[in-house]
Design a protein around this motif. Structure first.
Motif, short mmCIF file in Angstrom:
data_model
loop_
_atom_site.label_atom_id
_atom_site.label_comp_id
_atom_site.label_asym_id
_atom_site.label_seq_id
_atom_site.Cartn_x
_atom_site.Cartn_y
_atom_site.Cartn_z
N UNK A 195 0.84 -1.20 0.00
CA UNK A 195 0.00 0.00 0.00
C UNK A 195 0.87 1.25 0.00
N UNK A 196 0.48 2.24 -0.77
CA UNK A 196 1.15 3.53 -0.74
C UNK A 196 0.36 4.50 0.12
N UNK A 197 1.07 5.41 0.78
CA UNK A 197 0.44 6.42 1.63
C UNK A 197 0.92 7.80 1.21
N UNK A 198 -0.03 8.66 0.87
CA UNK A 198 0.30 10.05 0.51
C UNK A 198 -0.23 10.98 1.59
N UNK A 199 0.62 11.92 2.02
CA UNK A 199 0.21 12.91 3.01
C UNK A 199 0.61 14.30 2.53
N UNK A 200 -0.35 15.20 2.55
CA UNK A 200 -0.10 16.60 2.20
C UNK A 200 -0.65 17.46 3.33
N UNK A 201 0.22 18.23 3.99
CA UNK A 201 -0.21 19.09 5.09
C UNK A 201 -0.22 20.53 4.60
N UNK A 202 -1.35 21.19 4.85
CA UNK A 202 -1.50 22.59 4.44
C UNK A 202 -1.80 23.47 5.65
N UNK A 203 -1.23 24.65 5.64
CA UNK A 203 -1.53 25.66 6.66
C UNK A 203 -1.89 26.95 5.94
N UNK A 204 -3.12 27.39 6.15
CA UNK A 204 -3.58 28.59 5.47
C UNK A 204 -3.64 28.43 3.96
N UNK A 205 -3.88 27.23 3.49
CA UNK A 205 -3.96 26.96 2.06
C UNK A 205 -2.64 26.66 1.39
N UNK A 206 -1.53 26.85 2.09
CA UNK A 206 -0.20 26.61 1.53
C UNK A 206 0.34 25.27 2.00
N UNK A 207 0.96 24.52 1.08
CA UNK A 207 1.54 23.23 1.42
C UNK A 207 2.80 23.44 2.24
N UNK A 208 2.84 22.85 3.45
CA UNK A 208 4.00 22.98 4.32
C UNK A 208 4.73 21.65 4.49
N UNK A 209 4.11 20.56 4.02
CA UNK A 209 4.75 19.25 4.10
C UNK A 209 4.03 18.29 3.17
N UNK A 210 4.79 17.40 2.53
CA UNK A 210 4.17 16.35 1.73
C UNK A 210 5.12 15.17 1.61
N UNK A 211 4.57 13.97 1.50
CA UNK A 211 5.37 12.78 1.26
C UNK A 211 4.51 11.72 0.57
N UNK A 212 5.17 10.74 0.01
CA UNK A 212 4.51 9.62 -0.65
C UNK A 212 5.33 8.39 -0.29
N UNK A 213 4.80 7.55 0.59
CA UNK A 213 5.58 6.47 1.18
C UNK A 213 5.15 5.12 0.62
N UNK A 214 6.10 4.37 0.09
CA UNK A 214 5.84 2.99 -0.32
C UNK A 214 5.85 2.13 0.95
N UNK A 215 4.76 1.47 1.20
CA UNK A 215 4.67 0.73 2.46
C UNK A 215 3.85 -0.54 2.29
N UNK A 216 3.76 -1.28 3.38
CA UNK A 216 2.90 -2.46 3.47
C UNK A 216 1.89 -2.20 4.59
N UNK A 217 0.62 -2.36 4.28
CA UNK A 217 -0.44 -2.17 5.27
C UNK A 217 -0.66 -3.48 6.02
N UNK A 218 -0.62 -3.41 7.34
CA UNK A 218 -0.90 -4.56 8.19
C UNK A 218 -2.19 -4.28 8.96
N UNK A 219 -3.17 -5.15 8.83
CA UNK A 219 -4.42 -5.00 9.56
C UNK A 219 -4.77 -6.27 10.31
N UNK A 220 -5.23 -6.12 11.55
CA UNK A 220 -5.70 -7.26 12.33
C UNK A 220 -7.21 -7.32 12.24
N UNK A 221 -7.73 -8.43 11.75
CA UNK A 221 -9.18 -8.59 11.60
C UNK A 221 -9.64 -9.68 12.56
N UNK A 222 -10.69 -9.37 13.32
CA UNK A 222 -11.18 -10.25 14.38
C UNK A 222 -12.58 -10.73 14.07
N UNK A 223 -12.79 -12.03 14.24
CA UNK A 223 -14.09 -12.64 13.99
C UNK A 223 -14.47 -13.48 15.19
#
Length: 429
Positions: A97-125
């Motif tokens: 899974x890829x994760x993109x984050x863009x942080x804006x303050x007052x409409x201006x981008x102050x931080x951004x990244x695009x991380x190649x990752x693996x999503x781990x989820x615990x599912x309970x039944x």
């Protein structure tokens, strides 16, 4: 937890779809405070706290996830480890899974990244045969607390009726781990970004070696040489660029390995801790313990006033924690000390996180180690589905939210959280 190369098992269609829906809804839950499907109430509560933190900072966080896979790869999740008690069966599943984050303050981008990752989820039944009919459960529609059996007969607050398969399975824990591997598409995309710099470097080298031929004002009068240079550099930059790109990836991998060297110290602690805990509680699961630690840490960090949390018994948190706007588990939880005293066990852990900070001056990402000390009773069986956002008072049987109240609102008796599960008694960075 990790990739299961030797016994790869795809998750069933229903489970995989629920994990996909949960993962795809994370962005809206974090960014906009929307409800997230198939999540247990602890996760939903932490995401609400996180959204409140982001808004209190005057920030906008655009958070999105996307599937990473090569053509022909299965779109389903892969099962890793699993565990169960009398009522519940839990399974850790993963997917690129890829994760993109863009942080804006007052409409201006102050931080951004695009991380190649693996999503781990615990599912309970629920396990076959023995259902948790009397366990408190939050209505997925209105959030009111009832028992599982009561919800199957219809929520007494909003009237919605549910079947067991609508209440379960559900996601009880999740995190992302950065992935050093790349898909073919990601490899090609990275190379194409690297290629122009290689071509430019080769042209500069030509100018240095033979300036009388390759400087622009000389080339413009020598069209055959210009055409030959374009084709030569264009084709020659492909293998040269690829070699330099692979070298860049290799050096980046070494840097990441050095940066994560501290996590290696946690490798043996799991086996020792799990072995000692199983002598006390045979049903003990390290995966469940990890999920509980992460839930307690996130709740304490994102809460406005940690002193009001029933399952936190430590002092005031470091003010720096109030600047955290995103907190992702780094895949390593080590046990530093382990003390048994009568019917209580106390364990000091070191939890590794990737943290996104936002203060008045800047937004930045930083790996962070949390020292978290937890305690629980050992003479009471573990309930793997226990939740701090829905408990039943042992005095009068009423259900209430333990994250907001330390005393039962019906009978007034103080609820002893340590009698049911792990309690966080200290948290430091």
């Amino acid at each position: 937890m990790g990739y299961n190369f030797f016994h790869i098992k795809e998750v069933s269609g229903v489970f995989s779809r629920k994990l996909d829906d949960f993962r795809d809804s994370l962005g809206a839950a974090i960014s906009k405070g929307c409800n997230i499907p198939f999540a247990d109430s602890d996760i939903s509560y932490v995401l609400k706290l996180q959204n409140d933190r982001i808004r209190s900072k005057g920030l906008d966080l655009e958070y999105s996830t996307y599937t990473r896979r090569d053509q022909g790869e299965s779109s389903r999740f892969i099962a890793a480890s699993d565990w169960e008690d009398a009522h519940y069966h839990s399974m850790v599943c993963f997917k690129s899974t890829g994760v993109k984050r863009i942080v804006k303050r007052g409409g201006s981008v102050v931080y951004h990244d695009d991380i190649r990752s693996v999503f781990y989820g615990t599912i309970t039944d629920v396990t076959t045969g023995s259902h948790p009919d009397n366990d408190p459960y939050s209505c997925p529609n209105c959030g009111s607390v009832s028992t599982v059996s009561a919800l199957q007969n219809g929520c007494s607050y909003c009237g919605t009726r549910f079947k067991m398969d609508e209440l379960f399975p559900k996601i009880t824990s999740y995190y992302f781990l950065e992935d050093a591997g790349m898909t073919k598409k990601e490899l090609l995309s990275g190379f194409l970004k690297f290629y122009p710099f290689t071509a430019a470097a080769m042209y500069i080298l030509c100018c240095i070696l033979k300036p009388e031929v390759y400087l622009p004002w000389n080339l413009i009068h020598n069209i055959p040489t210009l055409i030959g240079m374009i084709f030569g550099i264009g084709l020659g930059s492909i293998p040269v660029g690829y070699i330099f790109y692979v070298y860049f990836l290799f050096m980046r991998l070494i840097y990441k390995a050095i940066a994560n060297a501290g996590k290696m110290g946690t490798a043996g602690s799991r086996t020792k801790f799990e072995s000692r805990m199983k002598r006390i509680s045979p049903e003990f699961s390290y995966e469940y313990f990890t999920s509980k630690v992460l839930s307690l840490i996130k709740t304490a960090v994102f809460s406005r006033d940690e002193s009001q949390l029933m399952f936190y018994g430590g002092g005031a948190l470091d003010p720096k924690m109030k600047d955290i706007i995103d907190l992702n588990y780094g895949g390593a939880l080590g046990c530093k000390t382990f003390v048994e005293e009568g019917n209580f066990v106390t364990v000091e852990t070191r939890a590794y996180f990737d943290v996104l900070y936002a203060n008045e001056n800047k937004v930045y990402s930083k790996p962070q180690v949390f020292s978290a000390t937890l305690r629980r009773r050992t003479d009471i069986p573990v309930n793997f589905n226990f939740s701090m956002t829905r408990i039943a008072c042992p005095s009068c049987g009423a259900s209430f939210d333990a994250t907001r109240l330390k005393n039962c609102p019906y009978c007034g008796n103080q609820y002893d959280g340590i009698s049911d599960d792990w309690v966080l008694i200290d948290l430091k960075i």
